[in-house]
Write a protein that holds these residues in place. Structure first.
Motif, PDB file in Angstrom:
ATOM      1  N   ALA A 151       0.843  -1.199   0.000  1.00  0.00           N
ATOM      2  CA  ALA A 151       0.000   0.000   0.000  1.00  0.00           C
ATOM      3  C   ALA A 151       0.879   1.250   0.000  1.00  0.00           C
ATOM      4  O   ALA A 151       0.480   2.306   0.484  1.00  0.00           O
ATOM      5  CB  ALA A 151      -0.973   0.020   1.175  1.00  0.00           C
ATOM      6  N   ARG A 152       2.096   1.120  -0.556  1.00  0.00           N
ATOM      7  CA  ARG A 152       3.037   2.242  -0.707  1.00  0.00           C
ATOM      8  C   ARG A 152       3.397   2.893   0.619  1.00  0.00           C
ATOM      9  O   ARG A 152       3.722   4.067   0.669  1.00  0.00           O
ATOM     10  CB  ARG A 152       2.439   3.326  -1.590  1.00  0.00           C
ATOM     11  CG  ARG A 152       2.619   3.072  -3.027  1.00  0.00           C
ATOM     12  CD  ARG A 152       2.334   4.338  -3.772  1.00  0.00           C
ATOM     13  NE  ARG A 152       2.178   4.017  -5.174  1.00  0.00           N
ATOM     14  CZ  ARG A 152       1.541   4.778  -6.036  1.00  0.00           C
ATOM     15  NH1 ARG A 152       0.992   5.887  -5.624  1.00  0.00           N
ATOM     16  NH2 ARG A 152       1.449   4.437  -7.278  1.00  0.00           N
ATOM     17  N   LYS A 153       3.287   2.130   1.693  1.00  0.00           N
ATOM     18  CA  LYS A 153       3.546   2.761   2.982  1.00  0.00           C
ATOM     19  C   LYS A 153       4.929   2.397   3.514  1.00  0.00           C
ATOM     20  O   LYS A 153       5.444   1.336   3.208  1.00  0.00           O
ATOM     21  CB  LYS A 153       2.461   2.352   3.972  1.00  0.00           C
ATOM     22  CG  LYS A 153       1.148   2.970   3.562  1.00  0.00           C
ATOM     23  CD  LYS A 153       0.055   2.786   4.556  1.00  0.00           C
ATOM     24  CE  LYS A 153      -1.165   3.568   4.051  1.00  0.00           C
ATOM     25  NZ  LYS A 153      -2.346   3.372   4.811  1.00  0.00           N
ATOM     26  N   ARG A 154       5.471   3.273   4.299  1.00  0.00           N
ATOM     27  CA  ARG A 154       6.721   2.993   4.995  1.00  0.00           C
ATOM     28  C   ARG A 154       6.427   1.961   6.088  1.00  0.00           C
ATOM     29  O   ARG A 154       5.453   2.093   6.838  1.00  0.00           O
ATOM     30  CB  ARG A 154       7.249   4.284   5.613  1.00  0.00           C
ATOM     31  CG  ARG A 154       8.141   4.118   6.811  1.00  0.00           C
ATOM     32  CD  ARG A 154       9.590   3.870   6.442  1.00  0.00           C
ATOM     33  NE  ARG A 154      10.323   3.430   7.622  1.00  0.00           N
ATOM     34  CZ  ARG A 154      11.594   3.057   7.606  1.00  0.00           C
ATOM     35  NH1 ARG A 154      12.273   3.062   6.480  1.00  0.00           N
ATOM     36  NH2 ARG A 154      12.193   2.664   8.700  1.00  0.00           N
ATOM     37  N   LEU A 155       7.268   0.918   6.169  1.00  0.00           N
ATOM     38  CA  LEU A 155       7.091  -0.084   7.218  1.00  0.00           C
ATOM     39  C   LEU A 155       8.395  -0.206   7.997  1.00  0.00           C
ATOM     40  O   LEU A 155       9.446  -0.458   7.390  1.00  0.00           O
ATOM     41  CB  LEU A 155       6.732  -1.436   6.586  1.00  0.00           C
ATOM     42  CG  LEU A 155       5.380  -1.490   5.876  1.00  0.00           C
ATOM     43  CD1 LEU A 155       5.317  -2.667   4.917  1.00  0.00           C
ATOM     44  CD2 LEU A 155       4.249  -1.578   6.885  1.00  0.00           C
ATOM     45  N   ASN A 156       8.336  -0.012   9.286  1.00  0.00           N
ATOM     46  CA  ASN A 156       9.553  -0.139  10.078  1.00  0.00           C
ATOM     47  C   ASN A 156       9.959  -1.599  10.203  1.00  0.00           C
ATOM     48  O   ASN A 156       9.127  -2.496  10.095  1.00  0.00           O
ATOM     49  CB  ASN A 156       9.352   0.480  11.468  1.00  0.00           C
ATOM     50  CG  ASN A 156       9.434   1.994  11.420  1.00  0.00           C
ATOM     51  OD1 ASN A 156      10.175   2.555  10.616  1.00  0.00           O
ATOM     52  ND2 ASN A 156       8.648   2.649  12.249  1.00  0.00           N
TER      53      ASN A 156
ATOM     54  N   ASN B 155      -3.526   9.423   1.779  1.00  0.00           N
ATOM     55  CA  ASN B 155      -3.022   9.274   3.146  1.00  0.00           C
ATOM     56  C   ASN B 155      -1.935   8.208   3.220  1.00  0.00           C
ATOM     57  O   ASN B 155      -2.083   7.187   3.881  1.00  0.00           O
ATOM     58  CB  ASN B 155      -4.218   8.925   4.055  1.00  0.00           C
ATOM     59  CG  ASN B 155      -3.816   8.802   5.512  1.00  0.00           C
ATOM     60  OD1 ASN B 155      -2.784   9.328   5.916  1.00  0.00           O
ATOM     61  ND2 ASN B 155      -4.615   8.103   6.294  1.00  0.00           N
ATOM     62  N   ALA B 156      -0.812   8.452   2.541  1.00  0.00           N
ATOM     63  CA  ALA B 156       0.237   7.421   2.520  1.00  0.00           C
ATOM     64  C   ALA B 156       1.082   7.422   3.788  1.00  0.00           C
ATOM     65  O   ALA B 156       1.743   6.446   4.097  1.00  0.00           O
ATOM     66  CB  ALA B 156       1.137   7.629   1.306  1.00  0.00           C
ATOM     67  N   ASN B 159       0.864   6.528   9.124  1.00  0.00           N
ATOM     68  CA  ASN B 159       1.498   5.606  10.067  1.00  0.00           C
ATOM     69  C   ASN B 159       3.018   5.682  10.069  1.00  0.00           C
ATOM     70  O   ASN B 159       3.659   5.124  10.940  1.00  0.00           O
ATOM     71  CB  ASN B 159       1.065   4.172   9.754  1.00  0.00           C
ATOM     72  CG  ASN B 159      -0.415   4.010   9.928  1.00  0.00           C
ATOM     73  OD1 ASN B 159      -1.003   4.508  10.895  1.00  0.00           O
ATOM     74  ND2 ASN B 159      -1.055   3.356   8.967  1.00  0.00           N
ATOM     75  N   SER B 160       3.594   6.339   9.070  1.00  0.00           N
ATOM     76  CA  SER B 160       5.052   6.296   8.997  1.00  0.00           C
ATOM     77  C   SER B 160       5.708   7.606   9.410  1.00  0.00           C
ATOM     78  O   SER B 160       6.842   7.610   9.849  1.00  0.00           O
ATOM     79  CB  SER B 160       5.504   5.911   7.590  1.00  0.00           C
ATOM     80  OG  SER B 160       4.952   6.785   6.632  1.00  0.00           O
TER      81      SER B 160
END
Lengths: 325, 322
Positions: A151-156, B155-156, B159-160
């Motif tokens: 979902a194109r999100k940053r993941l730690n 809303n990308a 959470n980051s």
């Protein structure tokens, strides 16, 4: 008279041939004399550490180019490797964040990455698509798949053990650098010293001649795309360690640096051919110059121009020397 | 002079000791690394220029590094600064990739001054009042669609990036009081690089999925570069009845808002140059022995409608829009 002219021409060609390397080394020397702490062991480690993802991906790319021939348009090339790398990073991040064990996540991403390699191999050796187009299309498609997965999100980073590639030491040497060095040596052995590697080079040098002498060229070419996909898989873990997780968008810069390093490497080699060592040297030198320019405090708006101009000069010199020869 | 005055007034407004007024601050003999995630966007560039120019104004030397809008490169640049041996680092934006780098810098006794990136390893973080931004844009958007309707949100980064978590989280908090406003699921995720073009494509896809009358607003949760592409797509598709809201308010988006019948109706403008300058001044305050609060907030300017955009444009010193 004619003989001596040819002789002079040859000497000139040799000199021009060495110019790319001389220019790079001169620039490094300049940086080294002007940038604080540049010529130190710590900085050498930094240069190596920052070049690891590029080094890993150029191993795959140089194998593909060696087998398919080094004509940028019609020869062998795999532009999809950076996308494969972020696919690995994406899958591992999503699965470990969801609580899956690292081993399962790594297995799943290995399957996905090798699938990319298989599709590349089929498109190129069965459907006879031009590798440049086939792998560029795969790059776009794989990045697309990865965007859906993450979902194109940053993941730690959820699997802490991956961070050891960044921060652990073995015998005083950073673990990541050591592992990549071992992989590079293995790649050198298989690509330049084994029978398989020699067949590969023969196939890339002249496809027809190789086929006449009984080498199954398509099979070899297919194997190099699988190797490139596997290197993409390995690169993914180093990218996870480097970014302490998955950050979207890392494939673009990696693609640029991977292609540049590989063909710069060819410019450094005396015979102007793509080799594993040349490509790795290219990757490390590009990282060194980049870090050097930053360390001197070059205006950020100029950095890209300087890097770009340097690369154009080096590749142009390489082309000139080939024509003179 | 105007910016200097603005900077001084902010410092006074923050209630800091007058003994450390501008003219006594100094970075003489100090080398300050300034790391920015990218310089393509107005906000990033302005914050970067603000920080570097203020370091130089205070007599310090700048070592600038630019991540080229790649968070991994941005994080790596901190290693370069550490190895170069700087006295302090100003780090602008960045995602979780920079955390281990901040930790290493702290361990090496190089203080980190973050911009828009709260971190346990940073001495201080200079940022806009993100809480006010989030709630204000929530109220403005709800008003613009009459308190009811369907809203799509880019809303990308909720959470980051913590700043985005605050902004989008509080926007959603406000919408809790509007039971007739529905957020379309799944939420959209914009690209970090090439945001306008990417958002344009995604908006065109969204519009073909939601025919006329089935969508009332498109909101960009944390910034406004994607909104440029959103507005383009709405104009291309002739759907400018859909309301656009976003955050940041740089000159290029205020100009779009100031056009006649612009669908882009609400924004909250930040002062990125002042934020960068304030971060640089915080470095000087730190070296002067002053204890800094963990967060330094810089004022924002709410912008509503065409006239509001023109007024903000002029107030922020971007010029005049006829």
């Amino acid at each position: 008279m004619q003989v001596s002219a040819r002789h002079q021409k040859h000497r000139l060609a040799t000199l021009v041939g060495f110019l790319p390397l001389i220019i790079f080394l001169a620039l490094l020397l300049y940086v080294g004399l002007n940038a604080p702490n540049f010529m130190t062991v710590v900085n050498l480690k930094l240069v190596l550490a920052q070049s690891l993802p590029v080094v890993l991906s150029v191993i795959g790319l140089s194998a593909v180019v060696m087998a398919g021939g080094d004509d940028v348009v019609s020869g062998g090339i795999d532009l999809s490797t950076p996308a494969t790398a972020v696919l690995c990073a994406g899958i591992v991040s999503v699965m470990t964040t969801a609580g899956q064990p690292l081993l399962i996540a790594a297995g799943a991403s290995l399957i996905a990455c090798m699938l990319v390699g298989v599709v590349n191999a089929v498109l190129i050796t069965r459907l006879r698509m031009a590798p440049l187009l086939a792998t560029l299309a795969m790059f776009v498609a794989v990045v697309g798949i990865n965007n859906v997965i993450t979902a194109r999100k940053r993941l730690n980073l959820a699997a802490e053990s991956i961070a050891s590639l960044r921060q652990d030491f073995v015998f005083g040497i950073p673990l990541g650098i050591l592992l990549v060095a071992v992989l590079a040596l293995l790649a050198y052995h298989f690509l330049h010293r084994s029978k398989w590697g020699l067949n590969l080079q023969a196939a890339g040098g002249s496809r027809d001649a190789a086929e006449i002498s009984g080498i199954r060229v398509d099979r070899l070419v297919a194997q190099t795309y699988l190797l490139a996909a596997f290197m993409g898989f390995v690169t993914g873990f180093f990218m996870l360690a480097r970014a302490n997780g998955y950050s979207p968008g890392a494939q673009d810069n990696l693609m640029l640096e991977m292609v540049l390093a590989t063909f710069l490497g060819a410019a450094f080699s005396p015979r102007r051919i793509v080799t594993v060592w040349g490509a790795i040297l290219g990757a490390v030198l590009v990282a060194a110059i980049s870090i050097g320019l930053k360390t001197i405090g070059v205006n950020v708006f100029w950095t890209d121009l300087i890097k770009g101009a340097l690369i154009v000069i080096v590749v142009a010199l390489s082309a000139i020397s080939e024509r003179v020869q | 002079m105007k910016t200097l005055f603005a900077a001084t007034s902010t410092i006074l407004a923050l209630g800091l000791s007058p003994a450390f007024a501008d003219n006594t601050l100094s970075l003489e003999g100090k080398t300050i690394g300034v790391a920015v995630v990218g310089t393509q966007h107005f906000w990033d560039r302005e914050a970067f220029n603000g920080a570097t120019s203020m370091v130089e104004e205070l007599g310090g030397t700048v070592v600038p590094v630019d991540g080229g809008r790649d968070n991994q490169v941005h994080a790596d640049n901190h290693d370069v600064l550490m190895n170069r041996g700087v006295d302090a680092v100003i780090s602008i934006l960045g995602d979780g990739s920079v955390e281990p780098k901040f930790e290493a810098l702290q361990a090496a006794n190089i203080p980190v001054f973050a911009v828009d990136h709260p971190s346990p390893y940073a001495v201080n973080n200079t940022t806009s009042d993100n809480y006010y931004m989030g709630t204000t844009i929530g109220r403005y958007m709800a008003d613009a669609i009459g308190g009811e309707g369907k809203v799509a949100v880019f809303n990308a980064f909720e959470n980051s990036l913590r700043i985005c978590g605050i902004r989008t989280g509080l926007w959603k908090y406000v919408l809790q009081d509007y039971p007739n406003i529905e957020i379309i699921q799944p939420e959209l995720a914009e690209e970090f690089a090439n945001a306008p073009e990417d958002a344009r494509r995604q908006t065109l896809d969204l519009l073909s999925q939601y025919p006329e009358g089935t969508i009332d607003a498109i909101h960009v949760g944390c910034w406004d570069q994607p909104a440029i592409g959103v507005v383009q797509a709405l104009e291309e598709a002739g759907r400018t009845d859909i309301v656009v809201t976003a955050l940041d308010g740089g000159p290029e988006t205020l100009e779009i808002m100031a056009e006649d019948d612009s669908p882009f109706v609400a924004n909250v403008a930040q002062q990125p140059r002042l934020i960068g300058q304030t971060a640089a001044e915080n470095v000087a305050r730190y070296f002067a022995g002053e204890t800094l609060l963990p967060q330094t907030y810089v004022d924002v300017i709410p912008v509503y409608g065409q006239d509001g955009a023109k007024a903000a444009y002029s107030k922020l010193g971007y010029g005049e829009i006829e």
